[in-house]
Design a protein around this motif. Structure first.
Motif, short mmCIF file in Angstrom:
data_model
loop_
_atom_site.label_atom_id
_atom_site.label_comp_id
_atom_site.label_asym_id
_atom_site.label_seq_id
_atom_site.Cartn_x
_atom_site.Cartn_y
_atom_site.Cartn_z
N LEU A 138 0.34 -0.87 -0.56
CA LEU A 138 0.19 0.06 0.03
C LEU A 138 0.74 0.58 -0.08
O LEU A 138 0.33 1.74 -0.70
CB LEU A 138 -1.15 0.18 1.27
CG LEU A 138 -2.25 -0.85 1.30
CD1 LEU A 138 -2.62 -1.03 2.27
CD2 LEU A 138 -3.23 -0.96 0.53
N HIS A 139 1.57 1.62 0.68
CA HIS A 139 2.65 2.58 1.39
C HIS A 139 3.38 3.23 0.05
O HIS A 139 3.29 4.48 -0.15
CB HIS A 139 3.27 2.37 2.05
CG HIS A 139 4.73 1.86 2.16
ND1 HIS A 139 4.46 0.45 1.79
CD2 HIS A 139 5.78 2.69 2.13
CE1 HIS A 139 6.37 -0.13 1.22
NE2 HIS A 139 6.67 1.65 1.24
N SER A 140 3.55 2.75 -1.61
CA SER A 140 4.40 2.78 -2.44
C SER A 140 3.38 2.24 -3.58
O SER A 140 3.84 2.13 -4.77
CB SER A 140 5.95 1.55 -2.25
OG SER A 140 5.10 0.23 -2.74
N GLY A 141 2.42 1.97 -2.73
CA GLY A 141 1.59 1.59 -4.50
C GLY A 141 0.22 2.85 -5.31
O GLY A 141 0.83 3.34 -4.57
N VAL A 142 -0.53 2.27 -5.75
CA VAL A 142 -0.96 3.11 -6.88
C VAL A 142 -2.11 4.41 -5.24
O VAL A 142 -2.65 5.50 -5.66
CB VAL A 142 -2.08 2.59 -7.49
CG1 VAL A 142 -1.19 1.83 -8.50
CG2 VAL A 142 -2.96 1.83 -6.41
N LEU A 143 -2.14 3.77 -4.02
CA LEU A 143 -3.01 4.39 -3.25
C LEU A 143 -2.50 4.75 -2.33
O LEU A 143 -2.84 6.08 -1.20
CB LEU A 143 -3.97 2.96 -2.19
CG LEU A 143 -4.97 2.92 -2.85
CD1 LEU A 143 -5.76 1.79 -1.80
CD2 LEU A 143 -5.99 3.69 -4.12
#
Length: 322
Positions: A138-143
Motif C-alpha cells: 500500500l505505502h508505495s502502490g497506487v493508493l
C-alpha cells in the motif's frame, strides 16, 4: 443508471472527496481503474452509492431526487453485503480500503443523527488494521497519496507528532477538569476505575489533538474521522451506558465538526451537529451543565466562549448499535 452514476462520479462527485491534487488523483483516476481491472463488486457499489448520494444532494428538491435516493441506498446495501470479497494478492487491500472509506463516508452523510447505523463505523474502524496488514503493497502502490494522508492523520491524533500543541487553541478548558476529582465535577466514583479513567483521558487527549489538526484545512475531516478510529472500545461501552462524561466528550466532538467548511458536503452540516449538542445537553442533569453549556465558537478566530443551541441526537446510534 450505473453508467450515469459512474460518469457523475468521475466528473463531479470525486472532487468532493478531497481537494489536494495527489489524493484527488486517487479518487478520480485510480479508483475507476481499480474497479475495471479487478471487477471488485463491493468497491463498485460503494462508488455508485456515493455518486448517487451526491446527485440526491444536488437534486434534493427535484422530482429526480427519489430515484437517486433509491439508487444510493440500494448500492450501499450491496456494498455491505458483498464486502467479504476474495481478490488476487496485491490488490485486495487497495479495493477493501476504498470500499471501507466510501462506506464510512456514506454512513456519516446519511444518518440523520450522524451515527444511525453501525455498519459504517465498523468499516471505518477496520481501516487501520487493513492498512497495517497490507502496508508493504500500500505505502508505495497506487493508493500511496491516500495512505500517506491516513498515516499523517494517525500521527497527528495517535501520537501528536507534527502538531504544534503550544499555540493558541479553541479547545475547551472545561474538558481538562472533566476527569479531575478535585474540580467539583460530579460522579467522581467512576474515576477510581483506572480503565474507565484512561478511556476518558485518552478520548480527550485525542480530541484535543484532533482540534488542533483540524485547523489545517487539508486535515480537517480526515483527522476527525481518525478520532473515531482511535478511541477505545471501552469508551463506546461507556457511551452506550449513557455515562455523562462520555456524552460530554462526544458533544465536544460535535462542536468540532461544526467548523467543517469547503467542498466536503457529506461532512458539512452545521445544523445537524448543533442539534446533536442540544440533545446531549438535554440528557444531562443540571450538575453536568457547566461542562456542556459553553463551548468555543468554532467559526470564530477568538477564544471567546459562546453557547450552542439546536435539537437532535449524536449519540443515538452509538447508544443503540455499538
Amino acid at each position: 443508471m450505473s453508467l450515469e452514476l459512474m460518469n457523475h462520479y468521475a466528473n463531479h462527485a470525486c472532487y468532493t472527496l478531497y481537494e489536494e491534487p495527489e489524493v484527488l488523483h486517487v479518487w478520480k483516476h485510480v479508483v475507476p481503474d481499480l474497479i475495471f481491472s479487478t471487477n471488485c463488486a463491493p468497491m463498485l457499489h460503494s462508488v455508485l452509492a456515493f455518486s448517487a448520494l451526491h446527485l440526491y444532494h444536488l437534486h434534493e428538491s427535484d422530482s429526480s431526487a427519489a430515484k437517486y435516493a433509491y439508487a444510493a441506498a440500494s448500492h450501499h446495501t450491496q456494498a455491505l453485503r458483498t464486502m467479504p470479497h476474495t481478490l488476487p494478492p496485491g490488490v485486495e487491500h487497495h479495493t477493501t480500503i476504498i470500499t471501507r472509506v466510501l462506506t464510512a463516508i456514506y454512513g456519516f452523510a446519511t444518518s440523520s443523527c450522524v451515527y444511525q447505523n453501525s455498519d459504517w463505523l465498523e468499516a471505518l474502524r477496520g481501516t487501520p488494521s487493513e492498512v497495517k496488514s497490507g502496508w508493504d503493497t500500500l505505502h508505495s502502490g497506487v493508493l500511496a497519496p491516500l495512505i500517506a494522508l491516513f498515516s499523517s492523520a494517525h500521527m497527528f491524533i495517535g501520537t501528536g507528532t507534527l502538531l504544534d500543541m503550544s499555540g493558541p487553541s479553541l479547545f475547551p478548558k472545561s474538558l481538562s477538569t472533566l476527569c479531575d476529582p478535585t474540580s467539583g465535577v460530579p460522579d467522581t466514583g467512576e474515576l477510581k476505575d483506572t480503565a474507565v479513567l484512561e478511556a476518558y483521558e485518552m478520548a480527550i487527549q485525542y480530541l484535543r489533538r484532533t482540534w488542533v489538526a483540524s485547523s489545517y484545512p487539508e486535515h480537517q475531516v480526515y483527522s476527525s474521522f481518525t478520532w473515531l478510529v482511535s478511541i477505545s472500545e471501552l469508551f463506546f461501552t461507556l457511551l452506550r451506558e449513557r455515562r455523562p462524561r462520555a456524552l460530554i466528550i462526544v458533544g465536544h466532538y460535535c462542536a468540532l465538526m461544526r467548523r467543517v467548511k469547503g467542498n466536503l458536503w457529506w461532512a458539512r452540516d452545521r445544523k445537524k451537529f448543533s442539534d446533536e449538542i442540544n440533545s446531549i445537553q438535554s440528557a444531562l442533569s443540571e450538575a453536568w451543565r457547566p461542562w456542556m453549556d459553553w463551548l468555543p465558537d468554532t467559526e470564530s478566530t477568538s477564544s471567546e466562549l459562546v453557547p450552542f443551541g439546536g435539537g437532535g441526537g449524536v449519540f443515538t446510534w452509538m447508544l443503540q448499535h455499538i
